[in-house]
Design an enzyme around this catalytic site. Structure first.
Site, PDB file in Angstrom:
ATOM      1  N   LYS A 113       0.860  -1.086   0.115  1.00  0.00           N
ATOM      2  CA  LYS A 113      -0.145   0.115  -0.005  1.00  0.00           C
ATOM      3  C   LYS A 113       1.068   1.307   0.139  1.00  0.00           C
ATOM      4  O   LYS A 113       1.872   1.472   0.707  1.00  0.00           O
ATOM      5  CB  LYS A 113      -0.941  -0.018   1.174  1.00  0.00           C
ATOM      6  CG  LYS A 113      -1.468   1.284   1.489  1.00  0.00           C
ATOM      7  CD  LYS A 113      -2.565   1.377   0.437  1.00  0.00           C
ATOM      8  CE  LYS A 113      -3.297   2.954   0.582  1.00  0.00           C
ATOM      9  NZ  LYS A 113      -4.213   3.223  -0.779  1.00  0.00           N
ATOM     10  N   CYS A 144      -2.261   9.790  -6.874  1.00  0.00           N
ATOM     11  CA  CYS A 144      -3.334   9.473  -5.904  1.00  0.00           C
ATOM     12  C   CYS A 144      -4.580  10.670  -5.909  1.00  0.00           C
ATOM     13  O   CYS A 144      -4.126  11.701  -5.852  1.00  0.00           O
ATOM     14  CB  CYS A 144      -2.707   9.550  -4.552  1.00  0.00           C
ATOM     15  SG  CYS A 144      -4.575   9.472  -3.221  1.00  0.00           S
ATOM     16  N   GLY A 176      -5.367  -1.802 -14.914  1.00  0.00           N
ATOM     17  CA  GLY A 176      -6.815  -1.262 -15.271  1.00  0.00           C
ATOM     18  C   GLY A 176      -7.730  -2.060 -15.956  1.00  0.00           C
ATOM     19  O   GLY A 176      -7.331  -2.501 -16.914  1.00  0.00           O
ATOM     20  N   GLY A 177      -8.442  -2.664 -15.287  1.00  0.00           N
ATOM     21  CA  GLY A 177      -9.668  -3.373 -15.949  1.00  0.00           C
ATOM     22  C   GLY A 177      -9.505  -4.804 -16.269  1.00  0.00           C
ATOM     23  O   GLY A 177     -10.213  -5.270 -16.921  1.00  0.00           O
ATOM     24  N   GLY A 186      -6.271  -4.854  -9.632  1.00  0.00           N
ATOM     25  CA  GLY A 186      -6.642  -3.892  -8.263  1.00  0.00           C
ATOM     26  C   GLY A 186      -8.250  -4.329  -7.855  1.00  0.00           C
ATOM     27  O   GLY A 186      -8.232  -5.415  -7.256  1.00  0.00           O
ATOM     28  N   THR A 187      -9.292  -3.637  -8.662  1.00  0.00           N
ATOM     29  CA  THR A 187     -10.671  -3.952  -8.202  1.00  0.00           C
ATOM     30  C   THR A 187     -10.918  -5.660  -8.022  1.00  0.00           C
ATOM     31  O   THR A 187     -11.260  -6.087  -6.978  1.00  0.00           O
ATOM     32  CB  THR A 187     -11.432  -3.384  -9.091  1.00  0.00           C
ATOM     33  OG1 THR A 187     -11.270  -1.880  -8.803  1.00  0.00           O
ATOM     34  CG2 THR A 187     -13.082  -3.533  -8.549  1.00  0.00           C
TER      35      THR A 187
HETATM   36  O1  RRO Z   1      -5.816   5.541  -0.952  1.00  0.00           O
HETATM   37  C1  RRO Z   1      -6.418   5.912  -2.103  1.00  0.00           C
HETATM   38  O2  RRO Z   1      -7.414   6.704  -1.792  1.00  0.00           O
HETATM   39  C2  RRO Z   1      -5.902   5.858  -3.395  1.00  0.00           C
HETATM   40  C3  RRO Z   1      -4.817   6.127  -3.714  1.00  0.00           C
HETATM   41 BR1  RRO Z   1      -3.136   6.545  -2.711  1.00  0.00          BR
HETATM   42  C4  RRO Z   1      -4.231   5.650  -5.158  1.00  0.00           C
HETATM   43  O3  RRO Z   1      -3.431   5.846  -5.588  1.00  0.00           O
HETATM   44  N1  RRO Z   1      -5.419   5.433  -5.909  1.00  0.00           N
HETATM   45  C5  RRO Z   1      -6.682   5.262  -5.470  1.00  0.00           C
HETATM   46  O4  RRO Z   1      -7.566   4.913  -6.367  1.00  0.00           O
HETATM   47  N2  RRO Z   1      -6.798   5.364  -4.346  1.00  0.00           N
END
Ligand code: RRO
Length: 315
Positions: free
Chosen positions: A45, A132, A251-252, A273-274
């Site tokens: 993270k 971010c 992505g995706g 990710g998701t």
């Molecule tokens: O922690 C977040 O809200 C966050 C970060 Br650091 C990022 O790089 N991308 C995102 O979608 N959320």
């Protein structure tokens, strides 16, 4: 034998798939699960110098069709926590390379963290998050080209370990030209594209309200619907960056075919990710089998045979 192995900056990975920063990687338990999984690497993270609680909840919401909106606001355990973890892991598994993500909310914080990493025994990859979208009052650095240049200029005055940047999505070919011209001036090991599509708004018509609390409901979109934007960014950068800079495609991705498409567009490694958030580490087994199946169908035995080889109607 079909190989899913890849290499970036002279480091090899037995699988070209890994998690995307932020997803199931905030604590040791999550990171241990990634180590035990079939992922080729993990990224931690994004860290700030000190531990942060992040934004108030609800701050992430599931969308139909394998999507998500989030405004987590950088909740993390602080750089020391993640640096300790990756150094410890490096002792246990000296041949494995992983990614340590940092996302200072100021240039000073980024420089201070990179100084600390430079002076540490860590020799893996660092992913500097310039994208971010969710810290109130802090615009995404990746959309300010002069600032990106300034950050990299300061960083490479002292930083000598392998470094990459995580970029936001761009939506104009001129912006691809401009960011690539800047990135090409620096000894970057990789560029990771894309972060979530920032500052979108999801509305619940039943309650007539937004679905997440921070920033009046504005947040970053991830999941299946961002794939065309991600592929455009991977391809757009692959066509413009110098060959020494590898591309990590994010992505995706929900299937092995999505991984195949990212690699066709030029990705050497992909991050999930998701969908990894929804499925957990078993996703790496499923995607590996699905990617192998499509490679076998096409007669490919390793990813370099098709990486970046996307055809257009002009070929
Ligand atoms: O922690 C977040 O809200 C966050 C970060 Br650091 C990022 O790089 N991308 C995102 O979608 N959320």
């Amino acid at each position: 034998m079909t190989s899913l192995a890849t290499s970036i900056g002279g480091r090899t990975f037995d699988n070209c798939m890994m998690n995307a920063a932020g997803i199931r990687c905030q604590n040791k338990k999550d990171l241990d699960a990634l180590v035990a999984s079939r992922a080729g690497a993990y990224v931690t993270k994004s860290a700030t110098p000190q531990k942060r609680a992040g934004n108030p909840s609800p701050r992430m919401h599931t969308l139909p069709n394998k999507g998500s909106i989030n405004s987590m606001g950088l909740p993390n355990n602080g750089l020391d926590y993640y640096l300790d973890y990756v150094v410890d892991d490096q002792h246990k598994r000296p041949d494995a390379t992983n990614f340590l993500s940092v996302a200072g909310t100021s240039l000073e914080d980024n420089l201070a963290m990179l100084h600390q990493i430079q002076e540490s025994e860590y020799h893996g990859f660092v992913e500097l998050n310039l994208s971010c979208p969710n810290v109130p009052g802090k615009p995404q650095v990746g959309y300010d080209f002069d600032r990106v240049n300034e950050v990299l200029d300061e960083v490479f005055k002292f930083y000598t370990k392998p470094l990459g940047v995580k970029l936001p999505p761009y939506f104009d070919l001129v912006h691809f030209d401009q960011i690539a011209a800047i990135l090409n001036q620096y000894p970057l090991t990789f560029v990771n594209s894309i972060n979530s599509i920032g500052n979108a708004l999801v509305v619940d018509p039943q309650t007539e309200r937004v679905v997440i609390r921070p920033k009046g409901g504005f947040g970053g979109i991830g999941g299946a619907s961002v794939k065309p934007t991600a592929l455009a960014n991977v391809r757009g950068l692959a066509l413009r960056l110098k060959p020494e800079i590898a591309i990590v495609g994010t992505g995706g991705i929900t299937t092995g075919v999505d991984v195949f498409e990212h690699i066709l567009c030029g990705a050497s490694m992909v991050q999930i990710g998701t969908q990894f958030g929804y499925e957990g580490t078993a996703i790496f087994d499923r995607l590996a089998e699905e990617l192998k199946a499509i490679m076998n169908q096409k007669g490919y035995t390793n990813i370099t045979e098709f990486r970046g080889k996307l055809k257009t109607f002009d070929d």
